[in-house]
Design a protein around this motif. Structure first.
Motif, PDB file in Angstrom:
ATOM      1  N   VAL A   7      -4.648  11.880  -3.525  1.00 18.89           N
ATOM      2  CA  VAL A   7      -4.266  11.394  -2.198  1.00 18.89           C
ATOM      3  C   VAL A   7      -5.327  10.506  -1.567  1.00 18.89           C
ATOM      4  N   THR A   8      -6.596  10.697  -1.907  1.00 19.77           N
ATOM      5  CA  THR A   8      -7.789   9.998  -1.376  1.00 19.77           C
ATOM      6  C   THR A   8      -8.162  10.485   0.022  1.00 19.77           C
ATOM      7  N   CYS A   9      -9.453  10.338   0.339  1.00 19.96           N
ATOM      8  CA  CYS A   9      -9.992  10.865   1.607  1.00 19.96           C
ATOM      9  C   CYS A   9      -9.340  10.214   2.824  1.00 19.96           C
ATOM     10  N   LEU A  10      -9.270   8.876   2.859  1.00 20.06           N
ATOM     11  CA  LEU A  10      -8.758   8.186   4.038  1.00 20.06           C
ATOM     12  C   LEU A  10      -7.275   8.474   4.252  1.00 20.06           C
ATOM     13  N   THR A  11      -6.506   8.513   3.169  1.00 17.25           N
ATOM     14  CA  THR A  11      -5.088   8.819   3.321  1.00 17.25           C
ATOM     15  C   THR A  11      -4.905  10.229   3.835  1.00 17.25           C
ATOM     16  N   ASP A  12      -5.652  11.166   3.266  1.00 18.79           N
ATOM     17  CA  ASP A  12      -5.538  12.562   3.682  1.00 18.79           C
ATOM     18  C   ASP A  12      -5.938  12.736   5.142  1.00 18.79           C
ATOM     19  N   THR A  13      -6.969  12.008   5.571  1.00 18.04           N
ATOM     20  CA  THR A  13      -7.514  12.194   6.919  1.00 18.04           C
ATOM     21  C   THR A  13      -6.748  11.404   7.986  1.00 18.04           C
ATOM     22  N   PHE A  14      -6.434  10.139   7.655  1.00 18.08           N
ATOM     23  CA  PHE A  14      -5.869   9.261   8.689  1.00 18.08           C
ATOM     24  C   PHE A  14      -4.390   8.925   8.483  1.00 18.08           C
ATOM     25  N   TYR A  15      -3.912   8.980   7.235  1.00 14.93           N
ATOM     26  CA  TYR A  15      -2.523   8.592   6.970  1.00 14.93           C
ATOM     27  C   TYR A  15      -1.800   9.632   6.101  1.00 14.93           C
ATOM     28  N   PRO A  16      -1.792  10.897   6.534  1.00 13.72           N
ATOM     29  CA  PRO A  16      -1.160  11.935   5.705  1.00 13.72           C
ATOM     30  C   PRO A  16       0.323  11.663   5.449  1.00 13.72           C
ATOM     31  N   ARG A  17       0.970  10.929   6.371  1.00 11.89           N
ATOM     32  CA  ARG A  17       2.386  10.609   6.169  1.00 11.89           C
ATOM     33  C   ARG A  17       2.590   9.765   4.905  1.00 11.89           C
ATOM     34  N   VAL A  18       1.586   8.963   4.571  1.00 12.32           N
ATOM     35  CA  VAL A  18       1.669   8.145   3.358  1.00 12.32           C
ATOM     36  C   VAL A  18       1.698   9.041   2.114  1.00 12.32           C
ATOM     37  N   GLY A  19       0.834  10.052   2.109  1.00 13.80           N
ATOM     38  CA  GLY A  19       0.832  10.984   0.981  1.00 13.80           C
ATOM     39  C   GLY A  19       2.175  11.687   0.832  1.00 13.80           C
ATOM     40  N   GLU A  20       2.749  12.085   1.958  1.00 10.36           N
ATOM     41  CA  GLU A  20       4.063  12.735   1.934  1.00 10.36           C
ATOM     42  C   GLU A  20       5.120  11.772   1.400  1.00 10.36           C
ATOM     43  N   ALA A  21       5.044  10.510   1.834  1.00 10.06           N
ATOM     44  CA  ALA A  21       6.021   9.511   1.373  1.00 10.06           C
ATOM     45  C   ALA A  21       5.920   9.290  -0.130  1.00 10.06           C
ATOM     46  N   VAL A  22       4.701   9.240  -0.635  1.00  7.61           N
ATOM     47  CA  VAL A  22       4.508   9.048  -2.077  1.00  7.61           C
ATOM     48  C   VAL A  22       5.182  10.179  -2.860  1.00  7.61           C
ATOM     49  N   VAL A  23       4.958  11.396  -2.412  1.00  6.94           N
ATOM     50  CA  VAL A  23       5.545  12.551  -3.103  1.00  6.94           C
ATOM     51  C   VAL A  23       7.075  12.502  -3.039  1.00  6.94           C
ATOM     52  N   ARG A  24       7.607  12.201  -1.862  1.00 12.01           N
ATOM     53  CA  ARG A  24       9.070  12.169  -1.716  1.00 12.01           C
ATOM     54  C   ARG A  24       9.699  11.099  -2.604  1.00 12.01           C
ATOM     55  N   VAL A  25       9.079   9.937  -2.661  1.00  9.65           N
ATOM     56  CA  VAL A  25       9.640   8.850  -3.487  1.00  9.65           C
ATOM     57  C   VAL A  25       9.563   9.214  -4.976  1.00  9.65           C
ATOM     58  N   LEU A  26       8.423   9.721  -5.392  1.00  8.18           N
ATOM     59  CA  LEU A  26       8.269  10.061  -6.815  1.00  8.18           C
ATOM     60  C   LEU A  26       9.264  11.161  -7.221  1.00  8.18           C
ATOM     61  N   GLU A  27       9.414  12.154  -6.362  1.00 11.16           N
ATOM     62  CA  GLU A  27      10.361  13.229  -6.682  1.00 11.16           C
ATOM     63  C   GLU A  27      11.801  12.701  -6.689  1.00 11.16           C
ATOM     64  N   HIS A  28      12.104  11.798  -5.775  1.00  3.88           N
ATOM     65  CA  HIS A  28      13.444  11.196  -5.737  1.00  3.88           C
ATOM     66  C   HIS A  28      13.742  10.451  -7.040  1.00  3.88           C
ATOM     67  N   GLU A 243       5.872   4.458   2.621  1.00  2.00           N
ATOM     68  CA  GLU A 243       6.638   4.859   3.809  1.00  2.00           C
ATOM     69  C   GLU A 243       7.920   4.051   3.933  1.00  2.00           C
ATOM     70  N   ILE A 244       7.830   2.760   3.684  1.00  2.00           N
ATOM     71  CA  ILE A 244       9.009   1.904   3.792  1.00  2.00           C
ATOM     72  C   ILE A 244      10.066   2.317   2.775  1.00  2.00           C
ATOM     73  N   ILE A 245       9.642   2.585   1.549  1.00  2.00           N
ATOM     74  CA  ILE A 245      10.600   2.991   0.514  1.00  2.00           C
ATOM     75  C   ILE A 245      11.207   4.352   0.858  1.00  2.00           C
ATOM     76  N   ALA A 246      10.352   5.287   1.286  1.00  4.96           N
ATOM     77  CA  ALA A 246      10.861   6.625   1.621  1.00  4.96           C
ATOM     78  C   ALA A 246      11.847   6.559   2.777  1.00  4.96           C
ATOM     79  N   GLU A 247      11.518   5.761   3.789  1.00  3.61           N
ATOM     80  CA  GLU A 247      12.438   5.611   4.929  1.00  3.61           C
ATOM     81  C   GLU A 247      13.702   4.878   4.493  1.00  3.61           C
TER      82      GLU A 247
END
Length: 262
Positions: A7-28, A243-247
């Motif tokens: 997930v990386t430090c900056l994504t985890d700290t400042f953009y956690p929604r991005v990490g969630e989006a990555v997981v949702r898209v990959l699982e989809h 995020e754009i793809i997940a949305e």
């Protein structure tokens, strides 16, 4: 396909929604995603400041943590480049890690790179739509920041090609595409005047496009550019393409764009 999220430090700290989006898209898309909880920093800040012994320790830790992973995907081009471009330099003469390092490097991908070049995703066939209106087809003018580290990965227009597969996006190229935003990790701290001038030039290019959305797939660049746009009073939303793809696929709620919140 089994994929581990780095997930990386900056994504985890400042953009956690991005990490969630990555997981949702990959699982989809049919991937089985796991998240090794012991992961930490990839060592890039230490490497960039010359603290190579510390960076080497973190590189070893990353290899240990992801040893059992089949594929590692990260939303950050910058951290992916640290692994792909510099881990060999740190560990090539370490008999316990050199071969394991090679395996780790080969299985690590940036998110857009993985979708397009490995999974061969066609978002049109997935009926991904991110525009306005009831059917998502009303065009939203969108531009894209190409971060410096993508060059090291051999990436060129992967994110743009994905954007062009999404309904309701009116993609507008950014002038001075390959010019740095001025972040550069510790560069922004050591040379704030130069960094500030560079990011002001970058947001001027963003403004010239007339776009209401900037796509940026790197946490450091996103923080730098978004902060500068905020200080300049520019109502432009910064989004990671995940995020754009997940949305657009209906996997996450559509986040209200900044100009609509003014």
């Amino acid at each position: 396909m089994k994929v581990s999220l780095f997930v990386t430090c900056l994504t985890d700290t400042f953009y956690p929604r991005v990490g969630e989006a990555v997981v949702r898209v990959l699982e989809h898309l049919g991937c089985e995603v796991d998240f090794p909880a012991a992961q930490t920093c990839c060592g890039q800040p230490m490497f960039n400041t010359g603290c190579h012994a510390d960076a080497r320790d973190l590189a070893k830790r990353m290899i240990d943590v992801f040893e059992q992973s089949e594929i590692v995907v990260t939303p950050s081009g910058s951290c992916c480049a640290m692994i792909r471009d510099y881990y060999h330099e740190l560990l090539h003469d370490d008999p316990a890690y050199a071969e394991r390092c090679t395996k780790f490097v080969k299985k690590t991908y940036e998110f857009a790179e993985f979708l397009l070049n490995v999974m061969k995703v066609d978002l049109k066939r997935q009926k991904c739509k991110w525009g306005g209106g009831a059917d998502g087809n009303v065009p939203i003018k969108t531009t894209y920041h190409y971060s410096c580290h993508l060059r090291g990965l051999g990436m060129t227009n992967e994110a743009v090609r994905l954007l062009e597969q999404i309904g309701g996006i009116d993609y507008v190229p950014l002038n001075k595409t390959e010019q740095c935003c001025g972040f550069g990790g510790t560069f922004a701290v050591k040379y704030p005047e130069i960094s500030g001038s560079m990011v002001r030039d970058k947001i001027g290019c963003v403004k010239d496009t007339g776009a209401s959305v900037l796509v940026c797939n790197d946490g450091g660049c996103a923080l730098n550019i978004t902060g500068a746009m905020h200080r300049a009073g520019m109502p432009i939303t910064t989004k990671h393409i995940a995020e754009i793809i997940a949305e657009g696929l209906g996997l996450m709620p559509m986040e209200q764009r900044r100009e609509a919140r003014q």
